[in-house]
Write a protein that holds these residues in place. Structure first.
Motif, PDB file in Angstrom:
ATOM      1  N   GLY A  56       0.814  -1.204   0.000  1.00 50.46           N
ATOM      2  CA  GLY A  56       0.000   0.000   0.000  1.00 50.46           C
ATOM      3  C   GLY A  56       0.848   1.254   0.000  1.00 50.46           C
ATOM      4  O   GLY A  56       2.062   1.210   0.246  1.00 50.46           O
ATOM      5  N   PRO A  57       0.250   2.411  -0.255  1.00 51.23           N
ATOM      6  CA  PRO A  57       0.982   3.686  -0.271  1.00 51.23           C
ATOM      7  C   PRO A  57       1.688   3.986   1.051  1.00 51.23           C
ATOM      8  O   PRO A  57       2.689   4.701   1.073  1.00 51.23           O
ATOM      9  CB  PRO A  57      -0.119   4.722  -0.561  1.00 51.23           C
ATOM     10  N   ASP A  58       1.152   3.433   2.151  1.00 47.50           N
ATOM     11  CA  ASP A  58       1.764   3.646   3.463  1.00 47.50           C
ATOM     12  C   ASP A  58       2.766   2.560   3.830  1.00 47.50           C
ATOM     13  O   ASP A  58       3.257   2.517   4.955  1.00 47.50           O
ATOM     14  CB  ASP A  58       0.679   3.730   4.538  1.00 47.50           C
ATOM     15  N   GLY A  59       3.075   1.680   2.856  1.00 48.02           N
ATOM     16  CA  GLY A  59       4.044   0.624   3.109  1.00 48.02           C
ATOM     17  C   GLY A  59       3.466  -0.628   3.735  1.00 48.02           C
ATOM     18  O   GLY A  59       4.187  -1.608   3.947  1.00 48.02           O
ATOM     19  N   ARG A  60       2.171  -0.631   4.005  1.00 50.38           N
ATOM     20  CA  ARG A  60       1.547  -1.792   4.627  1.00 50.38           C
ATOM     21  C   ARG A  60       1.256  -2.879   3.595  1.00 50.38           C
ATOM     22  O   ARG A  60       0.978  -2.610   2.429  1.00 50.38           O
ATOM     23  CB  ARG A  60       0.253  -1.386   5.328  1.00 50.38           C
ATOM     24  N   PHE A  61       1.316  -4.140   4.037  1.00 49.86           N
ATOM     25  CA  PHE A  61       1.054  -5.263   3.144  1.00 49.86           C
ATOM     26  C   PHE A  61       0.417  -6.400   3.930  1.00 49.86           C
ATOM     27  O   PHE A  61       0.387  -6.397   5.174  1.00 49.86           O
ATOM     28  CB  PHE A  61       2.340  -5.743   2.463  1.00 49.86           C
ATOM     29  N   LEU A  62      -0.086  -7.377   3.201  1.00 48.97           N
ATOM     30  CA  LEU A  62      -0.656  -8.576   3.796  1.00 48.97           C
ATOM     31  C   LEU A  62      -0.057  -9.801   3.122  1.00 48.97           C
ATOM     32  O   LEU A  62       0.089  -9.833   1.895  1.00 48.97           O
ATOM     33  CB  LEU A  62      -2.179  -8.589   3.653  1.00 48.97           C
ATOM     34  N   ILE A  63       0.279 -10.810   3.926  1.00 48.78           N
ATOM     35  CA  ILE A  63       0.727 -12.091   3.399  1.00 48.78           C
ATOM     36  C   ILE A  63      -0.080 -13.186   4.085  1.00 48.78           C
ATOM     37  O   ILE A  63      -0.704 -12.959   5.124  1.00 48.78           O
ATOM     38  CB  ILE A  63       2.240 -12.327   3.612  1.00 48.78           C
ATOM     39  N   ALA A  64      -0.089 -14.378   3.493  1.00 52.79           N
ATOM     40  CA  ALA A  64      -0.834 -15.489   4.069  1.00 52.79           C
ATOM     41  C   ALA A  64      -0.120 -16.795   3.728  1.00 52.79           C
ATOM     42  O   ALA A  64       0.710 -16.854   2.815  1.00 52.79           O
ATOM     43  CB  ALA A  64      -2.269 -15.499   3.558  1.00 52.79           C
ATOM     44  N   PHE A  65      -0.485 -17.832   4.474  1.00 50.69           N
ATOM     45  CA  PHE A  65       0.210 -19.111   4.359  1.00 50.69           C
ATOM     46  C   PHE A  65      -0.805 -20.240   4.200  1.00 50.69           C
ATOM     47  O   PHE A  65      -1.739 -20.371   4.992  1.00 50.69           O
ATOM     48  CB  PHE A  65       1.087 -19.340   5.601  1.00 50.69           C
ATOM     49  N   ASP A  66      -0.610 -21.039   3.180  1.00 57.46           N
ATOM     50  CA  ASP A  66      -1.515 -22.120   2.840  1.00 57.46           C
ATOM     51  C   ASP A  66      -1.591 -23.158   3.964  1.00 57.46           C
ATOM     52  O   ASP A  66      -0.699 -23.250   4.810  1.00 57.46           O
ATOM     53  CB  ASP A  66      -1.035 -22.793   1.554  1.00 57.46           C
ATOM     54  N   ARG A  67      -2.639 -23.940   3.956  1.00 54.58           N
ATOM     55  CA  ARG A  67      -2.795 -25.035   4.911  1.00 54.58           C
ATOM     56  C   ARG A  67      -1.577 -25.949   4.914  1.00 54.58           C
ATOM     57  O   ARG A  67      -1.168 -26.470   5.956  1.00 54.58           O
ATOM     58  CB  ARG A  67      -4.062 -25.803   4.557  1.00 54.58           C
ATOM     59  N   ASP A  68      -0.975 -26.162   3.751  1.00 53.53           N
ATOM     60  CA  ASP A  68       0.178 -27.048   3.629  1.00 53.53           C
ATOM     61  C   ASP A  68       1.470 -26.276   3.359  1.00 53.53           C
ATOM     62  O   ASP A  68       2.389 -26.798   2.711  1.00 53.53           O
ATOM     63  CB  ASP A  68      -0.065 -28.067   2.515  1.00 53.53           C
ATOM     64  N   ALA A  69       1.567 -25.051   3.859  1.00 52.56           N
ATOM     65  CA  ALA A  69       2.755 -24.222   3.634  1.00 52.56           C
ATOM     66  C   ALA A  69       4.011 -24.898   4.180  1.00 52.56           C
ATOM     67  O   ALA A  69       3.977 -25.596   5.208  1.00 52.56           O
ATOM     68  CB  ALA A  69       2.572 -22.863   4.291  1.00 52.56           C
ATOM     69  N   ALA A  70       5.129 -24.675   3.500  1.00 51.57           N
ATOM     70  CA  ALA A  70       6.419 -25.211   3.927  1.00 51.57           C
ATOM     71  C   ALA A  70       6.861 -24.565   5.236  1.00 51.57           C
ATOM     72  O   ALA A  70       6.347 -23.509   5.621  1.00 51.57           O
ATOM     73  CB  ALA A  70       7.464 -24.970   2.840  1.00 51.57           C
ATOM     74  N   PRO A  71       7.824 -25.165   5.952  1.00 53.14           N
ATOM     75  CA  PRO A  71       8.245 -24.645   7.253  1.00 53.14           C
ATOM     76  C   PRO A  71       8.918 -23.283   7.211  1.00 53.14           C
ATOM     77  O   PRO A  71       9.049 -22.630   8.241  1.00 53.14           O
ATOM     78  CB  PRO A  71       9.230 -25.712   7.762  1.00 53.14           C
ATOM     79  N   ALA A  72       9.373 -22.863   6.041  1.00 55.87           N
ATOM     80  CA  ALA A  72      10.056 -21.572   5.940  1.00 55.87           C
ATOM     81  C   ALA A  72       9.678 -20.901   4.631  1.00 55.87           C
ATOM     82  O   ALA A  72       9.362 -21.561   3.638  1.00 55.87           O
ATOM     83  CB  ALA A  72      11.566 -21.742   6.025  1.00 55.87           C
ATOM     84  N   ALA A  73       9.685 -19.562   4.654  1.00 57.07           N
ATOM     85  CA  ALA A  73       9.374 -18.779   3.456  1.00 57.07           C
ATOM     86  C   ALA A  73      10.197 -17.504   3.480  1.00 57.07           C
ATOM     87  O   ALA A  73      10.349 -16.877   4.529  1.00 57.07           O
ATOM     88  CB  ALA A  73       7.889 -18.452   3.395  1.00 57.07           C
ATOM     89  N   ASP A  74      10.740 -17.131   2.328  1.00 57.44           N
ATOM     90  CA  ASP A  74      11.545 -15.917   2.220  1.00 57.44           C
ATOM     91  C   ASP A  74      10.670 -14.735   1.821  1.00 57.44           C
ATOM     92  O   ASP A  74       9.930 -14.785   0.837  1.00 57.44           O
ATOM     93  CB  ASP A  74      12.646 -16.090   1.176  1.00 57.44           C
ATOM     94  N   LEU A  75      10.765 -13.671   2.602  1.00 59.66           N
ATOM     95  CA  LEU A  75      10.102 -12.407   2.295  1.00 59.66           C
ATOM     96  C   LEU A  75      11.185 -11.440   1.840  1.00 59.66           C
ATOM     97  O   LEU A  75      12.115 -11.139   2.605  1.00 59.66           O
ATOM     98  CB  LEU A  75       9.387 -11.886   3.536  1.00 59.66           C
TER      99      LEU A  75
END
Length: 274
Positions: A56-75
């Motif tokens: 967003g214009p204010d730098g805010r964001f949303l992320i989400a993780f699937d039911r079967d998401a892996a143990p780690a994720a790179d942002l």
């Protein structure tokens, strides 16, 4: 409370933000969960693994993780000067309700008539999710669209003679037909079925922005139309038993860019009357 997660440096050039917290998330990453955060100043693009994340214009964001998401994720954020800011998120696992039915077969193959009807329905659902709609509903604390007895949990799954069935993609709330359903957050109506779908029955989908979409299944009626802007708490339909349902209930499902999300984590504990 804001969760501070440690940053992990990767290939140069990489910048590390003060206190080793380049992204401040409002929730710990967990399978089936969502988290909102703030990107570093000057972020041009943001990625969660291979998935682009709008900011967003204010730098805010949303992320989400699937039911079967892996143990780690790179942002990973790419800044205007070409540098990158990277954080490896640890995604907490969930213990899903698994029911093993060793004496029952999974079921019969779908009929030709079902397959013929189902293909265009799935295409409509995919098309509704593919459109980017402007809404700030994703910023809100979600409320329950209906309260009552929870009769089905997100992520639960049956295994028939060792063959897994599809897991339950939402949370079910059992209430009588005609019980009002309200918008859990602001949004734009992405799909309002003009006729019952084979499985979902009267299906309503609301886009809360940033790729976060709610779906309400088995409704007895739909009170809004595609393109309508709805506000949190507004009545949008009523509970029913249309489609493939054994009794009147609301099935509330949520997705974020192809990931299935647990609505219970988005809305929290149900209030009085739940």
């Amino acid at each position: 409370m804001t969760v501070l997660l440690a940053a992990v440096l990767a290939a140069a050039p990489v910048v590390q933000a003060p206190n080793a917290t380049p992204f401040a998330l409002d929730a710990a990453p967990i399978q089936g969960g969502i988290a909102r955060g703030t990107a570093p100043a000057g972020t041009v693009t943001l990625m969660l693994g291979p998935t682009p994340v709008p900011v967003g214009p204010d730098g805010r964001f949303l992320i989400a993780f699937d039911r079967d998401a892996a143990p780690a994720a790179d942002l990973v954020a790419t800044l205007a000067d070409g540098r990158t800011v990277r954080q490896t998120l640890t995604v907490a696992p969930r213990a899903w309700r698994i029911e093993r039915l060793d004496t029952l077969a999974r079921g019969t193959a779908p009929t030709e008539e079902f397959t013929r009807r189902r293909a265009p329905e799935l295409a409509r659902i995919a098309a509704a999710r593919a459109v980017e709609r402007a809404s700030d509903g994703w910023r809100q604390r979600f409320v329950w669209p209906a309260t009552g007895r929870i009769s089905g949990l997100f992520g639960s799954q049956r295994i028939y003679r060792g063959e897994p069935g599809a897991y339950h993609g939402g949370v079910d709330v059992a209430r009588p037909t005609g019980t009002p359903v309200v918008a859990p957050a602001d949004g734009v109506v992405a799909l309002a079925a003009d006729a019952p779908f084979t499985l979902e029955g009267n299906l309503l989908m609301i886009d809360h922005g940033m790729g976060l979409v709610s779906a309400f299944l088995h409704l007895s009626r739909i009170d809004v139309k595609p393109g309508d802007v709805v506000r949190q708490g507004q009545v949008v339909g009523a509970i029913g038993a249309t489609g493939r349902a054994t009794g009147p209930h609301l099935h509330w499902g949520m997705t974020w860019r192809g990931n299935r999300i647990d609505p219970l984590l988005a809305a929290g504990a149900m209030g009085v009357g739940g």
